[in-house]
Design an enzyme around this catalytic site. Sequence first.
Site, PDB file in Angstrom:
ATOM      1  CG  ASN A 279       8.392  -1.979   0.418  1.00 41.46           C
ATOM      2  OD1 ASN A 279       7.812  -2.067   1.509  1.00 41.46           O
ATOM      3  ND2 ASN A 279       8.994  -0.862   0.026  1.00 41.46           N
TER       4      ASN A 279
ATOM      5  CE1 TYR B 299       8.932   5.000   3.147  1.00 38.99           C
ATOM      6  CE2 TYR B 299       7.307   6.776   3.121  1.00 38.99           C
ATOM      7  CZ  TYR B 299       7.811   5.611   3.677  1.00 38.99           C
ATOM      8  OH  TYR B 299       7.190   5.046   4.766  1.00 38.99           O
TER       9      TYR B 299
ATOM     10  CD  GLU C  19      10.647  -7.495   6.278  1.00 37.55           C
ATOM     11  OE1 GLU C  19      11.019  -8.538   6.851  1.00 37.55           O
ATOM     12  OE2 GLU C  19      10.179  -6.508   6.885  1.00 37.55           O
TER      13      GLU C  19
ATOM     14  CG  HIS D 200       4.939  -2.147  10.306  1.00 36.15           C
ATOM     15  ND1 HIS D 200       6.243  -2.594  10.423  1.00 36.15           N
ATOM     16  CD2 HIS D 200       4.981  -1.125   9.398  1.00 36.15           C
ATOM     17  CE1 HIS D 200       7.030  -1.852   9.647  1.00 36.15           C
ATOM     18  NE2 HIS D 200       6.283  -0.961   9.013  1.00 36.15           N
TER      19      HIS D 200
ATOM     20  CG  HIS E   8      11.062  -2.360   4.773  1.00 35.94           C
ATOM     21  ND1 HIS E   8       9.699  -2.289   4.647  1.00 35.94           N
ATOM     22  CD2 HIS E   8      11.318  -3.503   5.454  1.00 35.94           C
ATOM     23  CE1 HIS E   8       9.161  -3.343   5.237  1.00 35.94           C
ATOM     24  NE2 HIS E   8      10.122  -4.091   5.723  1.00 35.94           N
TER      25      HIS E   8
ATOM     26  CB  ALA F 153       1.430   0.223   6.509  1.00 34.05           C
TER      27      ALA F 153
ATOM     28  N   PRO G 169       0.787  -1.220   0.000  1.00 30.32           N
ATOM     29  CG  PRO G 169      -0.113  -1.110   2.127  1.00 30.32           C
ATOM     30  CD  PRO G 169       0.540  -2.062   1.172  1.00 30.32           C
ATOM     31  CG  ASN G 170      -0.258   4.267   1.309  1.00 32.93           C
ATOM     32  OD1 ASN G 170      -1.235   4.800   0.798  1.00 32.93           O
ATOM     33  ND2 ASN G 170      -0.300   3.691   2.486  1.00 32.93           N
TER      34      ASN G 170
ATOM     35  NE  ARG H  99       9.822   5.989   8.799  1.00 34.23           N
ATOM     36  CZ  ARG H  99       8.908   5.772   7.839  1.00 34.23           C
ATOM     37  NH1 ARG H  99       9.072   4.769   6.970  1.00 34.23           N
ATOM     38  NH2 ARG H  99       7.854   6.546   7.748  1.00 34.23           N
TER      39      ARG H  99
ATOM     40  NE  ARG I 195       3.925   6.544   1.717  1.00 34.90           N
ATOM     41  CZ  ARG I 195       4.191   5.308   2.134  1.00 34.90           C
ATOM     42  NH1 ARG I 195       4.721   4.435   1.312  1.00 34.90           N
ATOM     43  NH2 ARG I 195       3.919   4.966   3.355  1.00 34.90           N
TER      44      ARG I 195
HETATM   45  C1  DQA Z   1       8.182   0.957   3.968  1.00 35.00           C
HETATM   46  C2  DQA Z   1       8.260   1.136   5.491  1.00 35.00           C
HETATM   47  C3  DQA Z   1       6.888   0.951   6.123  1.00 35.00           C
HETATM   48  O1  DQA Z   1       6.976   1.160   7.539  1.00 35.00           O
HETATM   49  C4  DQA Z   1       5.896   1.930   5.565  1.00 35.00           C
HETATM   50  O2  DQA Z   1       4.612   1.692   6.091  1.00 35.00           O
HETATM   51  C5  DQA Z   1       5.870   1.933   4.074  1.00 35.00           C
HETATM   52  C6  DQA Z   1       7.132   1.857   3.357  1.00 35.00           C
HETATM   53  C7  DQA Z   1       9.533   1.292   3.295  1.00 35.00           C
HETATM   54  O3  DQA Z   1       9.719   0.881   2.153  1.00 35.00           O
HETATM   55  O4  DQA Z   1      10.372   1.980   3.882  1.00 35.00           O
HETATM   56  O5  DQA Z   1       4.823   2.069   3.454  1.00 35.00           O
HETATM   57  O6  DQA Z   1       7.888  -0.397   3.697  1.00 35.00           O
END
Ligand code: DQA
Length: 158
Positions: free
Chosen positions: A90, A38, A114, A96, A116, A93, A25-26, A123, A33
């Site tokens: 990736n 990022y 995994e 978590h 990120h 969120a 997501p996102n 964070r 964003r």
């Molecule tokens: C993320 C880290 C996550 O905590 C966050 O919710 C994201 C992006 C990252 O790529 O740093 O959406 O996965």
Amino acid sequence: MQVGQNNEGYRTKVSDKLVLVLNGPNLNLLGKREPGIYGSATLADIGAMLTELGESLGLAVEMRQSNKEGELVDWLHEAQERGAHAVLLNAGAYTHTSIALLDAIRAIATPVIEVHLSNPHAREEFRHKSWIAPAAKGTIAGFGPQSYSLALRAAAEL
Ligand code: DQA
């Protein structure tokens, strides 16, 4: 990219090993964003970089993004069905929160790395817990778009 020859003597491309790169997501908003966290690269930029790197590593990269948890679960199953060499995930969120993604990774034999962009451990505290980490082959975090290229290089070595 490998090139082979079939029975009739035509040159054909021998399929590279498939690596699915799944984004949660996102991440479709990357570039716009929270650029302070990022960065300015878009997901399309990262996809192009991975496709090129994949070619040099003999890996066919297929990049996807979804804001829906269940779709990510379906794609993990698909990775196994298609005999993918590895998955880069990736989960945004959902990292978590999602026991469904943990179970999906456990349900397939395909190794999942995994990824990120940021370093979640540097964070907010709620980002320190990853539900998917216990089932992942390994985690690469904190290197921006390079997290993906490092993960792809690791996938090539598996
Ligand atoms: C993320 C880290 C996550 O905590 C966050 O919710 C994201 C992006 C990252 O790529 O740093 O959406 O996965």
